[in-house]
Structures are given as C-alpha cells and as structure tokens.
Design a protein around this motif. Structure first.
Motif, mmCIF file in Angstrom:
data_model
loop_
_atom_site.group_PDB
_atom_site.id
_atom_site.type_symbol
_atom_site.label_atom_id
_atom_site.label_comp_id
_atom_site.label_asym_id
_atom_site.label_seq_id
_atom_site.Cartn_x
_atom_site.Cartn_y
_atom_site.Cartn_z
ATOM 1 N N ASP A 67 0.949 -1.345 -0.025
ATOM 2 C CA ASP A 67 -0.090 0.022 -0.078
ATOM 3 C C ASP A 67 0.925 1.358 0.075
ATOM 4 N N ARG A 68 2.098 1.085 0.607
ATOM 5 C CA ARG A 68 3.018 2.134 0.608
ATOM 6 C C ARG A 68 4.225 2.067 -0.548
ATOM 7 N N ALA A 69 4.301 1.107 -1.222
ATOM 8 C CA ALA A 69 5.329 0.874 -2.117
ATOM 9 C C ALA A 69 5.571 2.030 -3.185
ATOM 10 N N ALA A 70 6.972 2.340 -3.080
ATOM 11 C CA ALA A 70 7.260 3.405 -4.269
ATOM 12 C C ALA A 70 7.259 2.836 -5.416
ATOM 13 N N ARG A 71 6.861 3.382 -6.611
ATOM 14 C CA ARG A 71 6.810 3.071 -8.223
ATOM 15 C C ARG A 71 6.346 1.788 -8.277
ATOM 16 N N LEU A 72 5.297 1.318 -7.732
ATOM 17 C CA LEU A 72 4.445 0.020 -8.022
ATOM 18 C C LEU A 72 3.766 0.546 -9.308
ATOM 19 N N GLY A 73 3.864 -0.865 -10.192
ATOM 20 C CA GLY A 73 3.328 -0.510 -11.554
ATOM 21 C C GLY A 73 4.124 0.375 -12.394
ATOM 22 N N GLU A 74 5.333 0.665 -11.833
ATOM 23 C CA GLU A 74 6.266 1.480 -12.935
ATOM 24 C C GLU A 74 7.269 0.525 -13.372
ATOM 25 N N VAL A 75 8.027 0.890 -14.432
ATOM 26 C CA VAL A 75 9.322 0.398 -14.980
ATOM 27 C C VAL A 75 10.521 0.897 -13.835
ATOM 28 N N ILE A 76 11.217 -0.073 -13.345
ATOM 29 C CA ILE A 76 12.347 0.073 -12.639
ATOM 30 C C ILE A 76 13.550 -0.570 -12.836
ATOM 31 N N THR A 77 14.825 -0.653 -12.245
ATOM 32 C CA THR A 77 15.867 -1.542 -12.728
ATOM 33 C C THR A 77 16.320 -2.036 -11.409
ATOM 34 N N ALA A 78 16.635 -3.449 -11.209
ATOM 35 C CA ALA A 78 17.013 -3.882 -10.166
ATOM 36 C C ALA A 78 18.541 -4.500 -10.425
ATOM 37 N N LYS A 79 19.532 -3.980 -9.760
ATOM 38 C CA LYS A 79 20.799 -4.338 -10.107
ATOM 39 C C LYS A 79 21.704 -5.303 -9.063
ATOM 40 N N THR A 80 22.484 -6.223 -9.364
ATOM 41 C CA THR A 80 23.276 -6.996 -8.598
ATOM 42 C C THR A 80 24.592 -6.685 -8.842
ATOM 43 N N ALA A 81 25.627 -7.287 -8.234
ATOM 44 C CA ALA A 81 26.988 -7.200 -8.718
ATOM 45 C C ALA A 81 27.178 -8.005 -10.024
ATOM 46 N N ARG A 82 26.354 -8.780 -10.596
ATOM 47 C CA ARG A 82 26.534 -9.616 -11.556
ATOM 48 C C ARG A 82 25.465 -9.363 -12.658
ATOM 49 N N SER A 83 24.319 -8.657 -12.541
ATOM 50 C CA SER A 83 23.125 -8.607 -13.217
ATOM 51 C C SER A 83 22.355 -7.327 -13.283
ATOM 52 N N GLU A 84 21.692 -6.979 -14.117
ATOM 53 C CA GLU A 84 20.855 -6.009 -14.138
ATOM 54 C C GLU A 84 19.587 -6.220 -14.775
ATOM 55 N N THR A 85 18.483 -6.022 -14.265
ATOM 56 C CA THR A 85 17.059 -6.450 -14.631
ATOM 57 C C THR A 85 16.208 -5.283 -14.650
ATOM 58 N N MET A 86 15.418 -4.965 -15.797
ATOM 59 C CA MET A 86 14.527 -3.803 -16.031
ATOM 60 C C MET A 86 13.414 -4.439 -16.408
ATOM 61 N N GLY A 87 12.175 -3.946 -15.595
ATOM 62 C CA GLY A 87 10.862 -4.437 -15.786
ATOM 63 C C GLY A 87 9.839 -3.723 -14.940
ATOM 64 N N THR A 88 8.600 -3.782 -15.068
ATOM 65 C CA THR A 88 7.551 -3.094 -14.516
ATOM 66 C C THR A 88 7.445 -3.846 -12.986
ATOM 67 N N PHE A 89 7.367 -3.107 -12.075
ATOM 68 C CA PHE A 89 7.391 -3.484 -10.734
ATOM 69 C C PHE A 89 5.898 -3.991 -10.301
#
Length: 249
Positions: free
Chosen positions: A200-222
């Motif tokens: 209910d308080r989540a930032a950018r829910l339903g929007e495109v975001i990027t999740a990064k780790t030391a080895r990968s990067e994933t872009m998609g809709t939250f």
C-alpha cells in the motif's frame, strides 16, 4: 508521548563504532529483544559494506532479537521495520503524505531517502541465533549529496521536509512501539498482512524500475512483492522474482 513497549530493553550509548557491532557484542548475554541507540557512530555502515553517513541529531539504532523460524522468515522483518518507521514518522510529524517504501529497505519522503534498514544475522548455517536490525533515520540533517553513489536517491531529512524537530530518543520510542505492534501481527498472522500493508506504501509500484546486483541488471515493471519478500518484475522475458538487489528509478 508513546510508552516504551513492554518486553523490549533499551541500551543507549554516547559514542560507539556501530550499533550493529554493539549488537553482535552483547548478543551472547542478551535475554530478550533490546534496542541499542548511539548519539554518535564512528564506523557506521549500510548495505553491502557501504559507509553510512550519520550527522549529529539523526537516529542510529539497532534492534537485537532472537526470532523463531528460518533465516528467510527472519529477513521479512525488514518489511516490519519499514512499516514501523512510517508509523513513527507520522506520529512525530502529524503527516502521512509523501511517505513511501522502496524495496528492499528504504523509507522515502517526498521522493528522497529518509531512512535505511540493514539486517545482519548471527549463527551457523540454517541456525539463526540472533537477528540485528540496523536503522538510520535522517531526522535533523541529510548527508551531503557528494557522498552518494551514482544513481542513488537524494537524501532528505524529516526536519527539512516536514518541519518536525525531533530528538532521536523520542523518535526511537515511537519506532519501538510501532515495531512491537507489527511484530505481534507478524508472529500471529504471518507475512501476508505485513506484505499487503507494505505494498500500500510501495514506491513506483506498477512502474518500470531497474534491479541491479553485482552480476546482473534487470529492468521491468514492478508488479508486486511475493510471499517470500522477493521483488517481482514483469520483464520482456516474463515475470522474474528477485531475492536481493539494489533498485534504481
């Protein structure tokens, strides 16, 4: 003023290297959950070993507890802590607008980073003996922007955004009481009510975001946070559940 929650101890220090380090030191003799607060930290740290700026007047605290369940269940306390932080901010400022939660461990105010959460466990393998929940809140000052890594959310303070001038110990009392309420809910009813309240308080829910780790990067809709606390993104390759990453938007 909210009363201190029953069953929770309080350990206040003028100066310490890190409240997380202090939690590790006292863990062997701790008989119940205890909050550790320091007015000054000389070696504060954030996620992935990053330095954590802690200007005078801000909150630096760690909750040391001995949770039941496996490490994955214990890690869901980051969501409990995030909700408690929101409640504490509302209690001391009288305002709920502008607050949002950034997966996995940040509290935002008017789009800027107000608070961070860091979990550390002690034990061997699947046996978790203690959990330390480190919390830093920019009450009166925000760190300088030149100390931030590229792409990081700008820091803000509670004072600059709401005008609320709050002492660390007063904020901690509200935070401890709120955490105790959500912890009781979590232990009694499981993660689902916590997950629902967090979303209910989540930032950018339903929007495109990027999740990064030391080895990968994933872009998609939250899309959501699942029952295991994983970030779920809808990507060009389908739905992906991410257990740990830094999020950018």
């Amino acid at each position: 003023m909210t009363d201190w929650p029953q069953g929770y101890g309080l350990h206040v220090l003028q100066t310490v290297d890190s409240t997380l380090n202090e939690a590790s030191r006292i863990a062997p003799t701790a008989t119940g959950p205890v909050w550790i607060m320091a007015y000054n930290q000389t070696a504060a740290r954030g996620r992935r070993g990053r330095a954590w700026a802690n200007p005078v007047g801000n909150l630096a605290a760690t909750l040391l507890m001995r949770p039941s369940g496996n490490p994955e269940q214990a890690a869901l306390r980051s969501f409990v802590a995030a909700l408690a932080l929101c409640d504490a901010c509302v209690a001391v400022s009288g305002r709920s607008d502008g607050l949002s939660l950034k997966w996995p461990n940040d509290v935002l105010l008017n789009g800027g980073k107000l608070a961070g959460i860091l979990l550390e466990g002690t034990g061997q393998g699947r046996d978790l003996s203690h959990l330390a929940i480190g919390i830093g809140v920019n009450l009166s000052q925000s760190p300088p922007t030149d100390a931030l890594e590229e792409g990081a959310v700008r820091p803000v303070s509670l004072l600059s955004e709401t005008g609320a001038d709050v002492m660390p110990e007063d904020f901690l009392t509200e935070l401890a009481a709120a955490f105790a309420r959500y912890e009781t809910q979590f232990v009694t009813y499981g993660f689902e009510p916590i997950r629902t309240a967090w979303l209910d308080r989540a930032a950018r829910l339903g929007e495109v975001i990027t999740a990064k780790t030391a080895r990968s990067e994933t872009m998609g809709t939250f899309e959501t946070v699942d029952a295991g606390g994983n970030l779920v993104l809808n990507t060009a390759k389908g739905r992906v559940a991410i257990p740990a990453a830094d999020v950018y938007f």
